[in-house]
Design a protein around this motif. Structure first.
Motif, short mmCIF file in Angstrom:
data_model
loop_
_atom_site.label_atom_id
_atom_site.label_comp_id
_atom_site.label_asym_id
_atom_site.label_seq_id
_atom_site.Cartn_x
_atom_site.Cartn_y
_atom_site.Cartn_z
N HIS A 31 -35.02 -16.05 1.85
CA HIS A 31 -34.08 -16.77 2.71
C HIS A 31 -32.84 -17.13 1.88
CE1 HIS A 31 -36.54 -20.67 1.61
NE2 HIS A 31 -36.14 -20.01 0.55
N SER A 34 -31.73 -20.06 1.65
CA SER A 34 -31.83 -21.48 1.26
C SER A 34 -31.68 -21.66 -0.25
CB SER A 34 -33.16 -22.07 1.74
OG SER A 34 -33.27 -21.93 3.13
N GLN A 94 -28.57 -23.20 -1.51
CA GLN A 94 -28.46 -24.67 -1.53
C GLN A 94 -28.62 -25.18 -2.95
OE1 GLN A 94 -30.87 -27.08 1.05
NE2 GLN A 94 -30.97 -25.55 2.67
N ARG A 124 -37.99 -9.69 3.48
CA ARG A 124 -39.39 -10.11 3.66
C ARG A 124 -40.27 -8.89 3.79
NH1 ARG A 124 -38.70 -15.39 7.55
NH2 ARG A 124 -37.21 -16.34 6.13
N GLN A 175 -29.02 -13.78 6.91
CA GLN A 175 -29.10 -15.17 7.34
C GLN A 175 -27.79 -15.86 7.03
OE1 GLN A 175 -32.43 -16.98 5.24
NE2 GLN A 175 -33.72 -16.71 7.06
N GLU A 204 -26.86 -19.81 5.86
CA GLU A 204 -27.38 -21.12 5.48
C GLU A 204 -26.24 -22.12 5.59
OE1 GLU A 204 -30.50 -21.04 4.50
OE2 GLU A 204 -30.76 -23.13 3.95
N THR A 226 -36.76 -29.95 4.26
CA THR A 226 -36.10 -30.95 5.11
C THR A 226 -37.14 -31.92 5.67
OG1 THR A 226 -36.20 -29.23 6.81
CG2 THR A 226 -34.04 -29.69 5.86
N ALA A 234 -29.24 -29.70 6.43
CA ALA A 234 -29.19 -28.26 6.14
C ALA A 234 -29.63 -27.50 7.38
CB ALA A 234 -30.12 -27.93 4.97
N PHE A 235 -29.19 -26.25 7.46
CA PHE A 235 -29.66 -25.40 8.57
C PHE A 235 -29.65 -23.96 8.10
CE2 PHE A 235 -25.10 -26.19 9.06
CZ PHE A 235 -24.58 -24.91 9.13
N1 DAH Z 1 -34.99 -20.97 5.32
C1 DAH Z 1 -35.57 -21.06 6.65
C2 DAH Z 1 -36.11 -19.70 7.06
O1 DAH Z 1 -35.77 -18.72 6.44
C3 DAH Z 1 -34.52 -21.48 7.65
C4 DAH Z 1 -34.09 -22.90 7.45
C5 DAH Z 1 -34.76 -23.91 8.11
C6 DAH Z 1 -33.05 -23.22 6.62
C7 DAH Z 1 -34.38 -25.23 7.94
C8 DAH Z 1 -32.66 -24.53 6.44
C9 DAH Z 1 -33.34 -25.53 7.11
O2 DAH Z 1 -31.66 -24.88 5.65
O3 DAH Z 1 -32.95 -26.81 6.95
O4 DAH Z 1 -36.86 -19.63 7.99
#
Ligand code: DAH
Length: 345
Positions: free
Chosen positions: A182, A184, A187, A208, A222, A224, A265, A313-314
């Motif tokens: 991911h 992430s 971050q 993956r 993705q 982020e 999170t 975060a998302f």
């Molecule tokens: N990294 C997660 C995934 O690949 C997605 C994700 C979920 C990123 C919540 C985030 C978060 O920053 O806060 O499924």
């Protein structure tokens, strides 16, 4: 002789404007410059002149020849341009590039990424990057994802063989390396490089160990997001998500948060979207991303004080966003490079 030469020029000037086609042009030109043409004959007759007259008349004939050739050259350009214009039905600028070359299009994934960049840039986010080969620490440990977490399973994550060494990527010795699962991990890299407050998005490729089907691909994209400041709450998160969704999908979308779990999170949510105008996906809740409030463990991992700093975060799949946005029902279309698909965007 001199009179003859003057007449030749006058005749050429007079007749030239009546010419409208290449054949007309060629036969008119032959009357002057052909082997029996008036000017050719005049040049031949120089030999018959007396020795005193020859140089003067020879010079004159040459001057007239240059004059006549320039009259004909100009006429030729005019006639050719007019013929071309007649063929294509309008005046043309022949210096422009040909209009019939195949034009390329921007790949739909690039289009969606650029749109996301624009949307987030308007509210102060900048774009951050990280490597696609990651160490386990960046991809999992620093993101509060323990050894036993199923995401770290060999069935799900693509590991490099033991003993691989990417010294410029790892933070600890003897780390294992992965293709990041991911975005992430960006971050963590950002938090180690920049001082908060900060707002970043990190679009990029993730990997993956998935079998490929209509909704899965072993390599995908993705985006982020990370927002760190003082006193950040779920309200801040929700307003950014509302803004983003309205920008990408239109003003009448609704956004809801559903409780979920992510290691990095707390609390964590899934984000669902509802819209009356999304083709087949209209009027039902569709999941578009994960998000939440940054877990204090993340700040500890990067030596920031969780008593001072807070954030949200998302993370979301770009293929999924593009599929919803453009009504695409199979992820494999993105990678097959089929022009019939690509040309639709
Ligand atoms: N990294 C997660 C995934 O690949 C997605 C994700 C979920 C990123 C919540 C985030 C978060 O920053 O806060 O499924």
């Amino acid at each position: 002789m001199e009179e003859d030469l003057k007449t030749i020029v006058l005749q050429a000037e007079k007749g030239i404007s009546d010419l409208h086609s290449l054949p007309e042009f060629e036969s008119f030109k032959a009357k002057f410059l052909g082997s029996n043409g008036a000017l050719t004959q005049a040049a031949k007759s120089i030999g018959k002149l007396s020795a005193e007259e020859r140089p003067r008349v020879g010079k004159l004939v040459n001057e007239v020849k240059i004059q006549i050739e320039s009259i004909f050259a100009k006429a030729l350009t005019r006639i050719e341009e007019a013929e071309l214009a007649k063929k294509i039905g309008s005046e043309v600028d022949p210096t422009l590039p040909s209009p019939d070359g195949q034009k390329g299009v921007i790949h739909p994934l690039t289009q969606i990424r650029r749109e996301l960049d624009d949307i987030f840039r308007k509210i102060g986010f900048t774009v951050a990057e990280g490597p696609e080969i990651e160490s386990e620490w960046y991809c999992f440990d620093a993101l509060n994802t323990p050894d036993y977490h199923p995401a770290r399973d060999e069935q799900d994550t693509l590991y490099f063989p033991k003993g691989s060494d990417f010294a410029n990527i790892s933070r600890k010795s003897n780390e294992r390396y992965v293709l990041r699962t991911h975005t992430s991990s960006v971050q963590i890299r950002t938090l180690l490089q920049e001082k908060p407050p900060l707002r970043i998005i990190a679009p990029g490729r993730a990997f993956r160990r998935d079998a490929v089907d209509a909704t899965h691909s072993a390599s995908f994209h993705q985006i982020e997001g990370l927002y760190v400041d003082k006193n950040v709450t779920v309200k801040d998160l929700k307003s950014v998500l509302d803004y983003f969704s309205a920008q990408l999908f239109g003003n009448n979308v609704k956004v809801r948060l559903r409780p979920s779990f992510f290691p990095f999170t707390e609390p964590s949510f899934e984000v669902d979207l509802y819209s009356p105008n999304l083709g087949k996906l209209s009027n039902k809740w569709i999941e578009i991303m994960g998000c939440g409030i940054v877990d204090p463990e993340i700040f500890k991992a990067v030596d920031l004080d969780p008593e001072i700093w807070t954030g949200f975060a998302f993370g979301m799949g770009m293929e999924r966003l593009a599929m919803i946005r453009y009504g695409i029902d199979d992820i494999r279309y993105f990678y097959n490079n089929d022009l019939r698909f690509l040309k639709q965007f």
